[in-house]
Design a protein around this motif. Structure first.
Motif, PDB file in Angstrom:
ATOM      1  N   ILE A   1       0.821  -1.321   0.115  1.00 49.85           N
ATOM      2  CA  ILE A   1       0.241   0.118   0.058  1.00 49.85           C
ATOM      3  C   ILE A   1       0.997   1.117   0.022  1.00 49.85           C
ATOM      4  O   ILE A   1       2.024   1.225   0.491  1.00 49.85           O
ATOM      5  CB  ILE A   1      -1.081  -0.137   1.230  1.00 49.85           C
ATOM      6  CG1 ILE A   1      -0.064  -0.313   2.560  1.00 49.85           C
ATOM      7  CG2 ILE A   1      -2.111  -0.824   1.067  1.00 49.85           C
ATOM      8  CD1 ILE A   1      -1.055   0.045   3.801  1.00 49.85           C
ATOM      9  N   VAL A   2       0.334   2.323  -0.565  1.00 49.86           N
ATOM     10  CA  VAL A   2       1.230   3.647  -0.565  1.00 49.86           C
ATOM     11  C   VAL A   2       0.801   4.692   0.876  1.00 49.86           C
ATOM     12  O   VAL A   2      -0.361   4.528   1.004  1.00 49.86           O
ATOM     13  CB  VAL A   2       0.738   4.435  -1.967  1.00 49.86           C
ATOM     14  CG1 VAL A   2       1.389   5.666  -1.931  1.00 49.86           C
ATOM     15  CG2 VAL A   2       0.785   3.488  -3.077  1.00 49.86           C
ATOM     16  N   THR A   3       1.600   4.874   1.270  1.00 50.28           N
ATOM     17  CA  THR A   3       1.497   6.096   2.300  1.00 50.28           C
ATOM     18  C   THR A   3       2.270   7.361   2.136  1.00 50.28           C
ATOM     19  O   THR A   3       3.140   7.338   1.344  1.00 50.28           O
ATOM     20  CB  THR A   3       1.753   5.518   3.856  1.00 50.28           C
ATOM     21  OG1 THR A   3       3.306   5.256   3.629  1.00 50.28           O
ATOM     22  CG2 THR A   3       1.222   4.322   4.184  1.00 50.28           C
ATOM     23  N   LYS A   4       1.750   8.530   2.693  1.00 54.59           N
ATOM     24  CA  LYS A   4       2.323   9.626   2.376  1.00 54.59           C
ATOM     25  C   LYS A   4       3.578  10.000   3.084  1.00 54.59           C
ATOM     26  O   LYS A   4       4.258  10.852   2.687  1.00 54.59           O
ATOM     27  CB  LYS A   4       1.207  10.847   2.252  1.00 54.59           C
ATOM     28  CG  LYS A   4       0.052  10.524   1.299  1.00 54.59           C
ATOM     29  CD  LYS A   4      -0.377  11.867   0.902  1.00 54.59           C
ATOM     30  CE  LYS A   4      -1.337  11.883  -0.139  1.00 54.59           C
ATOM     31  NZ  LYS A   4      -2.168  12.650  -0.581  1.00 54.59           N
ATOM     32  N   SER A   5       3.258   9.379   4.560  1.00 52.24           N
ATOM     33  CA  SER A   5       4.545   9.664   5.239  1.00 52.24           C
ATOM     34  C   SER A   5       5.024   8.201   6.074  1.00 52.24           C
ATOM     35  O   SER A   5       4.182   7.398   6.033  1.00 52.24           O
ATOM     36  CB  SER A   5       4.231  10.775   6.353  1.00 52.24           C
ATOM     37  OG  SER A   5       3.212  10.433   7.057  1.00 52.24           O
ATOM     38  N   GLY A   6       6.030   8.563   6.367  1.00 48.90           N
ATOM     39  CA  GLY A   6       6.694   7.267   7.154  1.00 48.90           C
ATOM     40  C   GLY A   6       8.202   7.313   6.876  1.00 48.90           C
ATOM     41  O   GLY A   6       8.776   8.037   6.263  1.00 48.90           O
ATOM     42  N   GLU A   7       8.787   6.060   7.211  1.00 47.95           N
ATOM     43  CA  GLU A   7      10.148   5.942   7.239  1.00 47.95           C
ATOM     44  C   GLU A   7      10.592   4.887   5.947  1.00 47.95           C
ATOM     45  O   GLU A   7      10.191   3.888   5.937  1.00 47.95           O
ATOM     46  CB  GLU A   7      10.949   5.482   8.438  1.00 47.95           C
ATOM     47  CG  GLU A   7      12.262   5.359   8.662  1.00 47.95           C
ATOM     48  CD  GLU A   7      13.076   6.686   8.159  1.00 47.95           C
ATOM     49  OE1 GLU A   7      13.921   6.577   7.457  1.00 47.95           O
ATOM     50  OE2 GLU A   7      12.548   7.738   8.818  1.00 47.95           O
ATOM     51  N   ARG A   8      11.377   5.512   5.045  1.00 46.50           N
ATOM     52  CA  ARG A   8      11.557   4.737   3.984  1.00 46.50           C
ATOM     53  C   ARG A   8      12.592   3.420   4.035  1.00 46.50           C
ATOM     54  O   ARG A   8      12.301   2.261   3.546  1.00 46.50           O
ATOM     55  CB  ARG A   8      12.172   5.445   2.651  1.00 46.50           C
ATOM     56  CG  ARG A   8      11.016   6.371   2.095  1.00 46.50           C
ATOM     57  CD  ARG A   8      11.646   6.742   0.772  1.00 46.50           C
ATOM     58  NE  ARG A   8      10.487   7.424   0.122  1.00 46.50           N
ATOM     59  CZ  ARG A   8      10.383   8.647  -0.420  1.00 46.50           C
ATOM     60  NH1 ARG A   8      11.373   9.329  -0.604  1.00 46.50           N
ATOM     61  NH2 ARG A   8       9.506   9.257  -1.205  1.00 46.50           N
ATOM     62  N   SER A   9      13.273   3.567   5.097  1.00 45.76           N
ATOM     63  CA  SER A   9      14.154   2.339   5.466  1.00 45.76           C
ATOM     64  C   SER A   9      13.577   1.271   6.347  1.00 45.76           C
ATOM     65  O   SER A   9      14.109   0.064   6.064  1.00 45.76           O
ATOM     66  CB  SER A   9      15.460   3.138   6.477  1.00 45.76           C
ATOM     67  OG  SER A   9      14.767   3.610   7.488  1.00 45.76           O
ATOM     68  N   VAL A  10      12.393   1.635   6.510  1.00 42.53           N
ATOM     69  CA  VAL A  10      11.729   0.344   7.385  1.00 42.53           C
ATOM     70  C   VAL A  10      11.258  -0.490   6.210  1.00 42.53           C
ATOM     71  O   VAL A  10      10.534  -0.113   5.110  1.00 42.53           O
ATOM     72  CB  VAL A  10      10.366   0.701   8.143  1.00 42.53           C
ATOM     73  CG1 VAL A  10       9.496  -0.171   8.877  1.00 42.53           C
ATOM     74  CG2 VAL A  10      11.017   1.854   9.320  1.00 42.53           C
ATOM     75  N   VAL A  11      11.500  -2.006   6.249  1.00 45.27           N
ATOM     76  CA  VAL A  11      10.875  -2.986   5.278  1.00 45.27           C
ATOM     77  C   VAL A  11       9.628  -3.482   5.858  1.00 45.27           C
ATOM     78  O   VAL A  11       9.546  -4.201   6.650  1.00 45.27           O
ATOM     79  CB  VAL A  11      11.812  -3.814   5.048  1.00 45.27           C
ATOM     80  CG1 VAL A  11      11.601  -5.021   3.975  1.00 45.27           C
ATOM     81  CG2 VAL A  11      13.356  -3.549   4.859  1.00 45.27           C
ATOM     82  N   ASP A  12       8.639  -3.165   5.134  1.00 46.42           N
ATOM     83  CA  ASP A  12       7.104  -3.507   5.427  1.00 46.42           C
ATOM     84  C   ASP A  12       6.430  -3.450   4.237  1.00 46.42           C
ATOM     85  O   ASP A  12       6.896  -2.787   3.106  1.00 46.42           O
ATOM     86  CB  ASP A  12       6.546  -2.901   6.603  1.00 46.42           C
ATOM     87  CG  ASP A  12       6.271  -1.502   6.531  1.00 46.42           C
ATOM     88  OD1 ASP A  12       6.663  -0.716   5.442  1.00 46.42           O
ATOM     89  OD2 ASP A  12       6.171  -0.720   7.628  1.00 46.42           O
ATOM     90  N   GLU A  13       5.149  -3.595   4.235  1.00 47.08           N
ATOM     91  CA  GLU A  13       4.128  -3.568   2.978  1.00 47.08           C
ATOM     92  C   GLU A  13       3.908  -2.033   2.429  1.00 47.08           C
ATOM     93  O   GLU A  13       3.129  -1.640   1.563  1.00 47.08           O
ATOM     94  CB  GLU A  13       2.844  -4.157   3.150  1.00 47.08           C
ATOM     95  CG  GLU A  13       1.796  -3.788   4.146  1.00 47.08           C
ATOM     96  CD  GLU A  13       1.942  -3.817   5.528  1.00 47.08           C
ATOM     97  OE1 GLU A  13       3.249  -4.310   6.068  1.00 47.08           O
ATOM     98  OE2 GLU A  13       1.201  -3.374   6.585  1.00 47.08           O
ATOM     99  N   LYS A  14       4.216  -1.128   3.705  1.00 46.93           N
ATOM    100  CA  LYS A  14       3.925   0.216   3.203  1.00 46.93           C
ATOM    101  C   LYS A  14       5.047   0.930   2.423  1.00 46.93           C
ATOM    102  O   LYS A  14       6.320   0.956   2.806  1.00 46.93           O
ATOM    103  CB  LYS A  14       3.872   1.089   4.653  1.00 46.93           C
ATOM    104  CG  LYS A  14       2.646   0.604   5.452  1.00 46.93           C
ATOM    105  CD  LYS A  14       2.526   1.500   6.573  1.00 46.93           C
ATOM    106  CE  LYS A  14       1.372   0.805   7.406  1.00 46.93           C
ATOM    107  NZ  LYS A  14       1.844   1.074   8.732  1.00 46.93           N
ATOM    108  N   ILE A  15       4.689   1.523   1.179  1.00 46.54           N
ATOM    109  CA  ILE A  15       5.781   2.281   0.356  1.00 46.54           C
ATOM    110  C   ILE A  15       5.462   3.869   0.351  1.00 46.54           C
ATOM    111  O   ILE A  15       4.148   4.200   0.267  1.00 46.54           O
ATOM    112  CB  ILE A  15       5.439   1.915  -1.154  1.00 46.54           C
ATOM    113  CG1 ILE A  15       5.543   0.413  -1.301  1.00 46.54           C
ATOM    114  CG2 ILE A  15       6.236   2.479  -1.954  1.00 46.54           C
ATOM    115  CD1 ILE A  15       6.831  -0.365  -0.893  1.00 46.54           C
ATOM    116  N   VAL A  16       6.261   4.160   0.922  1.00 46.34           N
ATOM    117  CA  VAL A  16       6.121   5.834   1.019  1.00 46.34           C
ATOM    118  C   VAL A  16       6.254   6.595  -0.103  1.00 46.34           C
ATOM    119  O   VAL A  16       7.055   6.519  -1.068  1.00 46.34           O
ATOM    120  CB  VAL A  16       7.248   6.633   2.026  1.00 46.34           C
ATOM    121  CG1 VAL A  16       6.948   8.091   2.313  1.00 46.34           C
ATOM    122  CG2 VAL A  16       7.458   5.590   3.392  1.00 46.34           C
TER     123      VAL A  16
END
Lengths: 224, 190
Positions: B147-162
């Protein structure tokens, strides 16, 4: 003072500088006059404002601008040669069709050559290489020069126009790449701490740069 | 009537024939090189995704009459399957985006993605090619949809894509292509 310079000054005093320059132009070979005209006096970008689509679209960096200039010069040269060769066979109402056919052929060849030998650049330039077909500079030169003049004059005219167009593209690309990436040909040249102007990469940056350059050209070179 | 037509247009007809033959001749000469360029690009990207020593085995579509269309790529190292890769296309902001996506052999994690072709907005959408955005897909879990998120940490490996600031559509397009591509690859391989 050298004898040549002295003769020039005497002539200027006798009949006026403008007339001497005009006679000088007339004494030059026709092909040389056409070649020199394309470089600056009738420069496609700064004086005639022809082919504005690639001027605005592919001048974000120097390398694509140079490639586009080379591809356009290649098409100009080849179409000038072919149109000049068949100029006596052209029928009035079908001549534009013949120009388009000739230009489309050489644009397709240029596109294929880029895909084969410069694949990265071909991807970067995207649809703008096939769009050379609708560059009015090329059809304009076919109509104004190649369909009326001999091979040498046509080829010299195409070469001058092509080099002048490439020069125009490169001037814009140099300014935009320097401002947008702080680099030339992808090599960083601006001092550390330089903040990139992202707007120069975008169409707005192309319009701003072109506008300023055209303003400067008109200011300094416009005839009284 | 026909005589007048031919008299007027013989040059156009002749030129169309000569130019057409010329262009097709040149295309015939350059076609192998153009195809080779495309294959080399894919091979280069696959080596980057699976490692230099990976052996790439292209699986040809059995339904293709020419026997050339690649269904997917299998990467092996010393007899062991490292993973699978697929070319996937989808609509971007300005034009279609063509991606190469790679998953591991167990279909647990993404190996990463490579952008083969895109015409996204310079300075914004074209950042999908940058390691900062692309790198988020490395080792992502593929069990659930990304899924796409608008904010967050790019280095964290999970299903969220900043997403890329100012290029939400391009970011969403890449994630959709990857989600669709993984599903397709799973169906083909299994």
């Amino acid at each position: 003072m050298p004898a040549r310079r002295r003769r020039y000054r005497i002539k200027c005093e006798l009949i006026g500088r403008d007339e001497v320059e005009e006679i000088k132009q007339l004494e030059r070979p026709e092909s040389l006059v056409h070649f020199l005209r394309g470089l600056w006096a009738e420069n496609a970008v700064f004086r005639q404002m022809l082919g504005m689509c690639p001027v605005l679209a592919v001048t974000g960096q120097l390398q694509p601008a140079l490639t586009m200039g080379a591809a356009t010069t290649f098409v100009l040269l080849c179409s000038a040669l072919v149109v000049s060769l068949m100029r006596n066979l052209l029928v009035g109402h079908l001549r534009i069709l013949m120009f388009t056919l000739t230009i489309a052929t050489f644009v397709t060849i240029a596109d294929l050559l880029l895909q084969a030998y410069l694949p990265e650049m071909s991807v970067k330039l995207g649809p703008y290489v096939p769009l050379i077909i609708v560059n009015c500079l090329i059809i304009g030169r076919a109509e104004a020069c190649s369909s009326r003049k001999g091979i040498f004059t046509s080829v010299a005219d195409a070469l001058g126009m092509g080099l002048g167009f490439t020069f125009g593209l490169c001037v814009l690309a140099t300014i935009r790449e320097l401002m947008a990436d702080g680099a030339l040909f992808g090599v960083a040249v601006m001092p550390a701490g330089f903040v990139n102007w992202n707007v120069m990469k975008l169409p707005a940056g192309a319009f701003i740069t072109l506008g300023i350059l055209l303003g400067l050209t008109n200011h300094f070179f416009k005839k009284a | 009537m026909i005589v007048k037509f031919l008299k007027d247009s013989w040059l156009v007809l002749l030129a169309a024939l000569v130019f057409g033959l010329g262009v097709s001749g040149i295309y015939g000469q350059l076609k192998p090189r153009i195809e080779q360029n495309a294959q080399l690009k894919i091979a280069r990207e696959l080596k980057e995704l699976f490692g230099e020593d990976a052996m790439i085995d292209p699986k040809i579509d059995p339904e293709d009459s020419d026997g050339k269309r690649v269904l997917y790529y299998q990467a092996n190292r010393s007899g062991q399957t490292l993973g699978y890769a697929l070319e996937a296309v989808g609509g971007g902001f300005a034009d279609n985006i063509r991606l190469l996506l790679a998953v591991d052999a167990e279909f647990e994690k993404l190996k990463g993605i490579a952008v083969l072709k895109s015409n996204e907005t310079p300075g914004f959408g074209d950042k999908i090619k940058d390691a900062e955005f692309k790198g988020q897909f490395g080792d992502c879990p593929v069990g659930q949809k990304l899924i796409v998120t608008k904010s967050g940490e790019r280095s964290v490996v999970d299903e969220k894509i900043v997403s890329i600031t100012g290029a939400t559509i391009s970011s969403q397009a890449v994630v959709d292509i990857v989600n669709g591509g993984v599903e397709r690859l799973r169906e083909i391989v299994k």
